[in-house]
Motif scaffolding. Sequence first.
Motif, PDB file in Angstrom:
ATOM      1  N   MET A   1       0.844  -1.168  -0.019  1.00 29.53           N
ATOM      2  CA  MET A   1       0.038   0.110  -0.153  1.00 29.53           C
ATOM      3  C   MET A   1       1.013   1.329  -0.017  1.00 29.53           C
ATOM      4  SD  MET A   1      -3.192  -0.527  -0.047  1.00 29.53           S
ATOM      5  CE  MET A   1      -4.603  -0.469   1.108  1.00 29.53           C
ATOM      6  N   ASN A   2       0.404   2.250  -0.822  1.00 29.10           N
ATOM      7  CA  ASN A   2       1.082   3.302  -0.584  1.00 29.10           C
ATOM      8  C   ASN A   2       0.192   4.621  -0.552  1.00 29.10           C
ATOM      9  OD1 ASN A   2       3.422   2.898  -2.680  1.00 29.10           O
ATOM     10  ND2 ASN A   2       1.605   1.957  -3.734  1.00 29.10           N
ATOM     11  N   SER A   3       0.891   5.509   0.283  1.00 34.89           N
ATOM     12  CA  SER A   3      -0.113   6.702   0.964  1.00 34.89           C
ATOM     13  C   SER A   3       0.706   8.175   0.808  1.00 34.89           C
ATOM     14  CB  SER A   3      -0.357   6.526   2.399  1.00 34.89           C
ATOM     15  OG  SER A   3       0.863   6.459   3.050  1.00 34.89           O
ATOM     16  N   PHE A   4      -0.032   8.924   0.797  1.00 30.10           N
ATOM     17  CA  PHE A   4       0.467  10.583   0.819  1.00 30.10           C
ATOM     18  C   PHE A   4      -0.705  11.308   1.210  1.00 30.10           C
ATOM     19  CE2 PHE A   4      -1.451   9.630  -3.789  1.00 30.10           C
ATOM     20  CZ  PHE A   4      -2.410  10.681  -3.830  1.00 30.10           C
ATOM     21  N   GLU A   5      -0.334  12.518   1.403  1.00 26.85           N
ATOM     22  CA  GLU A   5      -1.120  13.657   2.070  1.00 26.85           C
ATOM     23  C   GLU A   5      -1.179  14.948   1.458  1.00 26.85           C
ATOM     24  OE1 GLU A   5      -1.865  14.226   6.195  1.00 26.85           O
ATOM     25  OE2 GLU A   5      -1.000  16.145   5.803  1.00 26.85           O
ATOM     26  N   VAL A   6      -2.153  15.553   0.953  1.00 24.75           N
ATOM     27  CA  VAL A   6      -1.968  16.961   0.233  1.00 24.75           C
ATOM     28  C   VAL A   6      -2.805  17.887   1.243  1.00 24.75           C
ATOM     29  CG1 VAL A   6      -2.628  18.293  -1.726  1.00 24.75           C
ATOM     30  CG2 VAL A   6      -1.698  15.851  -2.000  1.00 24.75           C
ATOM     31  N   SER A   7      -2.170  19.073   1.520  1.00 21.53           N
ATOM     32  CA  SER A   7      -3.024  20.087   2.373  1.00 21.53           C
ATOM     33  C   SER A   7      -3.122  21.392   1.692  1.00 21.53           C
ATOM     34  CB  SER A   7      -2.206  20.199   3.521  1.00 21.53           C
ATOM     35  OG  SER A   7      -2.759  20.946   4.456  1.00 21.53           O
ATOM     36  N   THR A   8      -4.176  21.898   1.387  1.00 13.64           N
ATOM     37  CA  THR A   8      -4.579  23.065   0.667  1.00 13.64           C
ATOM     38  C   THR A   8      -5.372  23.928   1.461  1.00 13.64           C
ATOM     39  OG1 THR A   8      -4.239  21.663  -1.142  1.00 13.64           O
ATOM     40  CG2 THR A   8      -5.096  23.854  -1.550  1.00 13.64           C
ATOM     41  N   PHE A   9      -5.148  25.217   1.525  1.00 19.69           N
ATOM     42  CA  PHE A   9      -5.879  26.424   2.102  1.00 19.69           C
ATOM     43  C   PHE A   9      -6.701  27.011   0.955  1.00 19.69           C
ATOM     44  CE2 PHE A   9      -6.861  30.565   3.256  1.00 19.69           C
ATOM     45  CZ  PHE A   9      -7.557  30.488   4.420  1.00 19.69           C
ATOM     46  N   ILE A  10      -7.775  26.946   1.191  1.00 18.73           N
ATOM     47  CA  ILE A  10      -8.835  27.630   0.431  1.00 18.73           C
ATOM     48  C   ILE A  10      -9.907  28.491   1.124  1.00 18.73           C
ATOM     49  CG2 ILE A  10     -11.035  27.125  -1.110  1.00 18.73           C
ATOM     50  CD1 ILE A  10      -9.909  24.408  -1.271  1.00 18.73           C
ATOM     51  N   ASN A  11      -9.619  29.763   0.507  1.00 19.63           N
ATOM     52  CA  ASN A  11     -10.286  30.984   1.305  1.00 19.63           C
ATOM     53  C   ASN A  11     -11.731  31.036   0.974  1.00 19.63           C
ATOM     54  OD1 ASN A  11     -10.335  33.234   2.959  1.00 19.63           O
ATOM     55  ND2 ASN A  11      -9.689  34.802   0.929  1.00 19.63           N
ATOM     56  N   ARG A  12     -12.493  30.052   1.375  1.00 19.41           N
ATOM     57  CA  ARG A  12     -14.142  29.821   1.320  1.00 19.41           C
ATOM     58  C   ARG A  12     -14.195  28.900   2.723  1.00 19.41           C
ATOM     59  NH1 ARG A  12     -16.266  33.079  -2.440  1.00 19.41           N
ATOM     60  NH2 ARG A  12     -18.099  31.399  -2.566  1.00 19.41           N
ATOM     61  N   ALA A 122       2.940   5.343 -11.150  1.00 20.03           N
ATOM     62  CA  ALA A 122       1.311   5.750 -11.325  1.00 20.03           C
ATOM     63  C   ALA A 122       0.866   6.340 -10.024  1.00 20.03           C
ATOM     64  CB  ALA A 122       0.632   4.220 -11.247  1.00 20.03           C
ATOM     65  N   ILE A 123       1.851   5.902  -8.842  1.00 23.69           N
ATOM     66  CA  ILE A 123       1.228   6.417  -7.479  1.00 23.69           C
ATOM     67  C   ILE A 123       1.972   7.805  -7.410  1.00 23.69           C
ATOM     68  CG2 ILE A 123       1.640   6.689  -4.859  1.00 23.69           C
ATOM     69  CD1 ILE A 123      -0.422   4.532  -5.926  1.00 23.69           C
ATOM     70  N   LYS A 124       3.386   8.177  -7.985  1.00 21.39           N
ATOM     71  CA  LYS A 124       3.661   9.645  -7.911  1.00 21.39           C
ATOM     72  C   LYS A 124       2.931  10.323  -8.960  1.00 21.39           C
ATOM     73  CE  LYS A 124       8.472   8.324  -6.774  1.00 21.39           C
ATOM     74  NZ  LYS A 124       9.775   8.138  -7.306  1.00 21.39           N
ATOM     75  N   GLN A 125       2.511  10.010 -10.002  1.00 20.52           N
ATOM     76  CA  GLN A 125       1.669  10.615 -10.944  1.00 20.52           C
ATOM     77  C   GLN A 125       0.251  11.109 -10.401  1.00 20.52           C
ATOM     78  OE1 GLN A 125       0.905   9.066 -14.897  1.00 20.52           O
ATOM     79  NE2 GLN A 125      -0.787  10.238 -15.129  1.00 20.52           N
ATOM     80  N   MET A 126      -0.369   9.971  -9.661  1.00 19.59           N
ATOM     81  CA  MET A 126      -1.561  10.243  -8.766  1.00 19.59           C
ATOM     82  C   MET A 126      -1.360  11.556  -7.560  1.00 19.59           C
ATOM     83  SD  MET A 126      -3.922   7.513  -6.910  1.00 19.59           S
ATOM     84  CE  MET A 126      -5.236   8.298  -5.818  1.00 19.59           C
ATOM     85  N   GLN A 127      -0.180  11.205  -7.004  1.00 19.77           N
ATOM     86  CA  GLN A 127       0.198  12.521  -5.970  1.00 19.77           C
ATOM     87  C   GLN A 127       0.200  13.758  -6.746  1.00 19.77           C
ATOM     88  OE1 GLN A 127       3.337  11.713  -3.410  1.00 19.77           O
ATOM     89  NE2 GLN A 127       2.918  13.842  -2.350  1.00 19.77           N
ATOM     90  N   LYS A 128       0.941  13.739  -7.952  1.00 18.95           N
ATOM     91  CA  LYS A 128       1.105  15.172  -8.310  1.00 18.95           C
ATOM     92  C   LYS A 128      -0.474  15.578  -9.006  1.00 18.95           C
ATOM     93  CE  LYS A 128       3.692  17.458 -12.140  1.00 18.95           C
ATOM     94  NZ  LYS A 128       4.692  17.247 -13.034  1.00 18.95           N
ATOM     95  N   GLN A 129      -1.053  14.588  -9.439  1.00 20.38           N
ATOM     96  CA  GLN A 129      -2.375  15.139  -9.950  1.00 20.38           C
ATOM     97  C   GLN A 129      -3.210  15.637  -9.135  1.00 20.38           C
ATOM     98  OE1 GLN A 129      -3.428  14.934 -13.665  1.00 20.38           O
ATOM     99  NE2 GLN A 129      -4.787  16.526 -12.655  1.00 20.38           N
ATOM    100  N   VAL A 130      -3.159  15.031  -7.918  1.00 22.93           N
ATOM    101  CA  VAL A 130      -4.126  15.491  -6.524  1.00 22.93           C
ATOM    102  C   VAL A 130      -3.432  16.865  -6.120  1.00 22.93           C
ATOM    103  CG1 VAL A 130      -4.739  15.150  -4.146  1.00 22.93           C
ATOM    104  CG2 VAL A 130      -4.713  13.199  -5.798  1.00 22.93           C
ATOM    105  N   GLU A 131      -2.380  17.286  -6.278  1.00 17.98           N
ATOM    106  CA  GLU A 131      -1.877  18.366  -5.836  1.00 17.98           C
ATOM    107  C   GLU A 131      -2.239  19.345  -6.914  1.00 17.98           C
ATOM    108  OE1 GLU A 131       2.342  17.451  -5.742  1.00 17.98           O
ATOM    109  OE2 GLU A 131       2.112  16.704  -3.558  1.00 17.98           O
TER     110      GLU A 131
END
Length: 144
Positions: A1-12, A122-131
């Motif tokens: 299993m692979n995992s990653f986290e993406v955190s983004t501030f949205i001004n809403r 594929a996982i690296k591409q997925m993380q980049k796509q999520v970001e």
Amino acid sequence: MNSFEVSTFINRPPQEVFDFMTNPDNTAKWQNGTESAKWASEGPVGVGSIFHAVGRMMGREINMDIEVSQWNPPSLWAMKSNNGPLKFENTNKFEPKDGGTQLVQDFTGEVGGFFKLAEGMAIKQMQKQVETDAQALKKLMEGM
């Protein structure tokens, strides 16, 4: 299993971000790899609801049925997919911060089929796509 986290501030506010993200009609507006998404189950949305998504990964079309595994508006939405070439769990947390929302997306998954041959890529591409998608969501929502 692979995992990653993406955190983004949205001004809403969290409710607006939650409502926008959980509406499949909006998915293709901010997720570059998604061509379409729609609710496949009827009734009120909640744990157990299913939506169907059609997208592309590494140049190939993928079809997935995705099940809502956690539903606590406007602070938490989680989903999982056990069919298709990508098996994953995704938890989206909507945390109030500075008058806006800190969106934290946690992904855990693995790829199969054709994609298994290039799982790391594929996982690296997925993380980049999520970001990239998170930045598109931010831009879209803050421009509303």
